[in-house]
Design a protein around this motif. Structure first.
Motif, PDB file in Angstrom:
ATOM      1  N   ASN A 193      35.741  50.755 -63.293  1.00 28.88           N
ATOM      2  CA  ASN A 193      37.024  50.748 -64.214  1.00 28.88           C
ATOM      3  C   ASN A 193      37.552  52.029 -64.878  1.00 28.88           C
ATOM      4  O   ASN A 193      38.631  52.174 -65.194  1.00 28.88           O
ATOM      5  CB  ASN A 193      36.692  49.543 -64.991  1.00 28.88           C
ATOM      6  N   GLY A 194      36.405  52.595 -65.384  1.00 27.25           N
ATOM      7  CA  GLY A 194      36.749  53.780 -66.145  1.00 27.25           C
ATOM      8  C   GLY A 194      37.576  54.743 -65.259  1.00 27.25           C
ATOM      9  O   GLY A 194      38.601  55.555 -65.883  1.00 27.25           O
ATOM     10  N   VAL A 195      37.264  54.771 -63.972  1.00 30.71           N
ATOM     11  CA  VAL A 195      38.028  55.715 -62.994  1.00 30.71           C
ATOM     12  C   VAL A 195      39.398  55.329 -62.924  1.00 30.71           C
ATOM     13  O   VAL A 195      40.269  56.075 -62.871  1.00 30.71           O
ATOM     14  CB  VAL A 195      37.218  55.692 -61.655  1.00 30.71           C
ATOM     15  N   ILE A 196      39.435  53.959 -62.974  1.00 29.28           N
ATOM     16  CA  ILE A 196      40.945  53.534 -62.811  1.00 29.28           C
ATOM     17  C   ILE A 196      41.728  53.682 -63.958  1.00 29.28           C
ATOM     18  O   ILE A 196      42.817  53.975 -63.920  1.00 29.28           O
ATOM     19  CB  ILE A 196      40.840  52.009 -62.560  1.00 29.28           C
ATOM     20  N   GLN A 197      41.026  53.710 -65.254  1.00 29.85           N
ATOM     21  CA  GLN A 197      41.772  53.741 -66.400  1.00 29.85           C
ATOM     22  C   GLN A 197      42.239  55.219 -66.488  1.00 29.85           C
ATOM     23  O   GLN A 197      43.221  55.656 -67.129  1.00 29.85           O
ATOM     24  CB  GLN A 197      40.778  53.606 -67.646  1.00 29.85           C
ATOM     25  N   ASP A 198      41.371  56.334 -65.770  1.00 31.24           N
ATOM     26  CA  ASP A 198      41.839  57.660 -65.840  1.00 31.24           C
ATOM     27  C   ASP A 198      42.873  57.885 -64.864  1.00 31.24           C
ATOM     28  O   ASP A 198      43.250  58.895 -64.960  1.00 31.24           O
ATOM     29  CB  ASP A 198      40.712  58.546 -66.068  1.00 31.24           C
ATOM     30  N   PHE A 199      42.922  57.298 -63.937  1.00 33.32           N
ATOM     31  CA  PHE A 199      43.682  57.589 -62.752  1.00 33.32           C
ATOM     32  C   PHE A 199      45.140  57.616 -63.015  1.00 33.32           C
ATOM     33  O   PHE A 199      45.778  56.826 -63.503  1.00 33.32           O
ATOM     34  CB  PHE A 199      43.468  56.658 -61.580  1.00 33.32           C
ATOM     35  N   LEU A 200      45.845  58.984 -62.582  1.00 39.80           N
ATOM     36  CA  LEU A 200      47.385  58.869 -62.914  1.00 39.80           C
ATOM     37  C   LEU A 200      47.966  58.328 -61.878  1.00 39.80           C
ATOM     38  O   LEU A 200      48.045  58.564 -60.894  1.00 39.80           O
ATOM     39  CB  LEU A 200      47.456  60.608 -62.979  1.00 39.80           C
ATOM     40  N   LEU A 201      48.660  57.336 -62.264  1.00 38.71           N
ATOM     41  CA  LEU A 201      49.387  56.668 -61.661  1.00 38.71           C
ATOM     42  C   LEU A 201      50.637  57.475 -60.829  1.00 38.71           C
ATOM     43  O   LEU A 201      51.563  57.857 -61.571  1.00 38.71           O
ATOM     44  CB  LEU A 201      50.007  55.264 -61.998  1.00 38.71           C
ATOM     45  N   PRO A 202      50.659  57.450 -59.499  1.00 38.45           N
ATOM     46  CA  PRO A 202      51.895  58.357 -59.074  1.00 38.45           C
ATOM     47  C   PRO A 202      53.325  57.703 -59.075  1.00 38.45           C
ATOM     48  O   PRO A 202      53.318  56.397 -59.520  1.00 38.45           O
ATOM     49  CB  PRO A 202      51.538  58.589 -57.593  1.00 38.45           C
ATOM     50  N   SER A 203      54.283  58.468 -59.043  1.00 43.75           N
ATOM     51  CA  SER A 203      55.533  57.710 -59.099  1.00 43.75           C
ATOM     52  C   SER A 203      55.929  57.078 -57.782  1.00 43.75           C
ATOM     53  O   SER A 203      55.066  56.917 -56.756  1.00 43.75           O
ATOM     54  CB  SER A 203      56.680  58.940 -59.182  1.00 43.75           C
ATOM     55  N   GLY A 204      56.792  55.849 -57.770  1.00 42.85           N
ATOM     56  CA  GLY A 204      57.205  55.151 -56.953  1.00 42.85           C
ATOM     57  C   GLY A 204      56.423  53.969 -56.960  1.00 42.85           C
ATOM     58  O   GLY A 204      55.488  53.797 -57.797  1.00 42.85           O
ATOM     59  N   LYS A 205      56.469  52.963 -55.810  1.00 43.59           N
ATOM     60  CA  LYS A 205      56.000  51.812 -55.912  1.00 43.59           C
ATOM     61  C   LYS A 205      54.260  52.001 -55.005  1.00 43.59           C
ATOM     62  O   LYS A 205      54.493  52.252 -53.702  1.00 43.59           O
ATOM     63  CB  LYS A 205      56.844  50.780 -55.161  1.00 43.59           C
ATOM     64  N   ARG A 219      37.739  42.987 -63.291  1.00 42.22           N
ATOM     65  CA  ARG A 219      37.888  44.112 -64.365  1.00 42.22           C
ATOM     66  C   ARG A 219      39.127  45.163 -64.001  1.00 42.22           C
ATOM     67  O   ARG A 219      39.894  45.348 -64.716  1.00 42.22           O
ATOM     68  CB  ARG A 219      36.780  44.644 -64.747  1.00 42.22           C
ATOM     69  N   GLN A 220      38.832  45.806 -62.730  1.00 45.35           N
ATOM     70  CA  GLN A 220      39.831  46.976 -62.394  1.00 45.35           C
ATOM     71  C   GLN A 220      41.223  46.037 -62.059  1.00 45.35           C
ATOM     72  O   GLN A 220      42.241  46.760 -62.442  1.00 45.35           O
ATOM     73  CB  GLN A 220      39.472  47.437 -60.827  1.00 45.35           C
ATOM     74  N   ARG A 221      41.222  44.757 -61.678  1.00 46.02           N
ATOM     75  CA  ARG A 221      42.650  44.124 -61.402  1.00 46.02           C
ATOM     76  C   ARG A 221      43.382  43.970 -62.988  1.00 46.02           C
ATOM     77  O   ARG A 221      44.639  44.503 -63.068  1.00 46.02           O
ATOM     78  CB  ARG A 221      42.396  42.563 -60.851  1.00 46.02           C
ATOM     79  N   HIS A 222      42.473  43.738 -63.970  1.00 43.98           N
ATOM     80  CA  HIS A 222      43.482  43.536 -65.065  1.00 43.98           C
ATOM     81  C   HIS A 222      43.813  44.919 -65.734  1.00 43.98           C
ATOM     82  O   HIS A 222      44.847  44.910 -66.408  1.00 43.98           O
ATOM     83  CB  HIS A 222      42.164  42.899 -66.063  1.00 43.98           C
ATOM     84  N   THR A 223      42.968  46.133 -65.575  1.00 41.96           N
ATOM     85  CA  THR A 223      43.392  47.173 -65.989  1.00 41.96           C
ATOM     86  C   THR A 223      44.654  47.658 -65.432  1.00 41.96           C
ATOM     87  O   THR A 223      45.382  48.117 -65.921  1.00 41.96           O
ATOM     88  CB  THR A 223      42.029  48.151 -65.626  1.00 41.96           C
ATOM     89  N   LEU A 224      44.771  47.449 -63.974  1.00 40.53           N
ATOM     90  CA  LEU A 224      46.096  47.885 -63.320  1.00 40.53           C
ATOM     91  C   LEU A 224      47.317  47.141 -63.548  1.00 40.53           C
ATOM     92  O   LEU A 224      48.240  47.638 -63.822  1.00 40.53           O
ATOM     93  CB  LEU A 224      45.852  47.763 -61.950  1.00 40.53           C
ATOM     94  N   ILE A 225      46.934  45.846 -63.925  1.00 38.72           N
ATOM     95  CA  ILE A 225      48.232  44.969 -64.426  1.00 38.72           C
ATOM     96  C   ILE A 225      48.825  45.351 -66.039  1.00 38.72           C
ATOM     97  O   ILE A 225      49.601  45.497 -66.139  1.00 38.72           O
ATOM     98  CB  ILE A 225      47.807  43.466 -64.469  1.00 38.72           C
TER      99      ILE A 225
END
Length: 253
Positions: A193-205, A219-225
């Motif tokens: 989850n820490g990795v997901i929090q730090d991941f720079l979301l690319p542009s686009g869908k 936990r990761q799903r909630h973070t991404l939402i």
């Protein structure tokens, strides 16, 4: 209002159709690395077997006390020319499925149901995010292998240490990062989850494929939402959780 005592109730309407049953025979079995064993299977009607990379089958594996138990395993590969499917077993302890895989020999038979599962490639996405632990390596590897050339993908895979890493083949423009627990036990944690929090979301869908231990997946799903992805941009499935024997969790809460 629907009458729950009559045909056509809400429960009946949403009931999934039964999965097809197959009788598979072992063609070969061998270790692909010290912690992963591959079993190659075939069936007389294998030509009718249709699936998408990332889907799983239910295997009715022998139990020590007798009878069989349901175990979900991702299909690692389908070889149409050879008429076989391959399934990889992570050798974590002497539980029934890894025990069966270690002993599987040519000619052995096993009942299988499926395929099933919705964690499959969404080709309309501009980029793809995949996360999982050791139990998810077969699914992540197979999805990456099936990606068209130039597909933008990011894969984060949790293992105990560097010895758990394997070579991954893909035509995609993929960034693969191995996340090490360094001796910490597998299971619920904030590591991925820490990795997901730090991941720079690319542009686009984008589309995220989040698999692994159920509480980590949730936990990761909630973070991404919370970071802006819609629910339909996330395929989330719990492959296992402490104390649960067999089965998968479809994480949508």
């Amino acid at each position: 209002m629907m009458d729950d005592n009559k045909p056509g109730t809400r429960e009946q309407v949403h009931q999934r159709p039964p999965l097809r049953s197959w009788s598979f025979r072992v063609v070969d079995s061998y270790n692909v690395d010290p912690d992963m064993r591959r079993v190659v299977l075939t069936a007389d009607d294998i030509a009718a077997f249709a699936y998408k990379p990332g889907q799983a089958i239910i295997m009715m594996v022998p139990l020590p006390e007798g009878g069989t138990g349901r175990r979900d395993y991702t299909i690692r590969n389908l070889d149409r020319a050879a008429g076989t499917i391959s399934v990889d077993f992570y050798l974590h302890g002497d539980t029934p499925a890894p025990a069966w895989a270690r002993q599987a020999k040519t000619g052995d038979t096993i009942e299988v149901k499926g395929p099933r599962g919705g964690t499959v490639l969404h080709s309309d996405a501009d980029w793809h995010l995949l996360t999982g632990d050791e139990t998810c390596i077969p699914a992540i590897a197979h999805i990456l292998e099936g990606m068209p050339q130039g597909t933008r993908a990011f894969a984060f895979i949790e293992t105990n240490d560097k010895r758990g890493e394997i070579a991954l083949q893909t035509k995609a423009d993929a960034v693969v990062r191995w996340i090490h627990r360094n001796g910490a036990p597998a299971g619920p944690s904030e590591l991925m989850n820490g990795v997901i929090q730090d991941f720079l979301l690319p542009s686009g869908k984008g589309h995220a494929y989040i698999i692994g231990e159920t509480s980590n997946v949730r936990r990761q799903r909630h973070t991404l939402i919370a970071r802006g992805l819609s629910r339909d941009q996330i395929s989330a499935e719990g492959y296992w959780r402490p104390g649960r024997v067999g089965g998968h969790d479809h994480v949508n809460d």
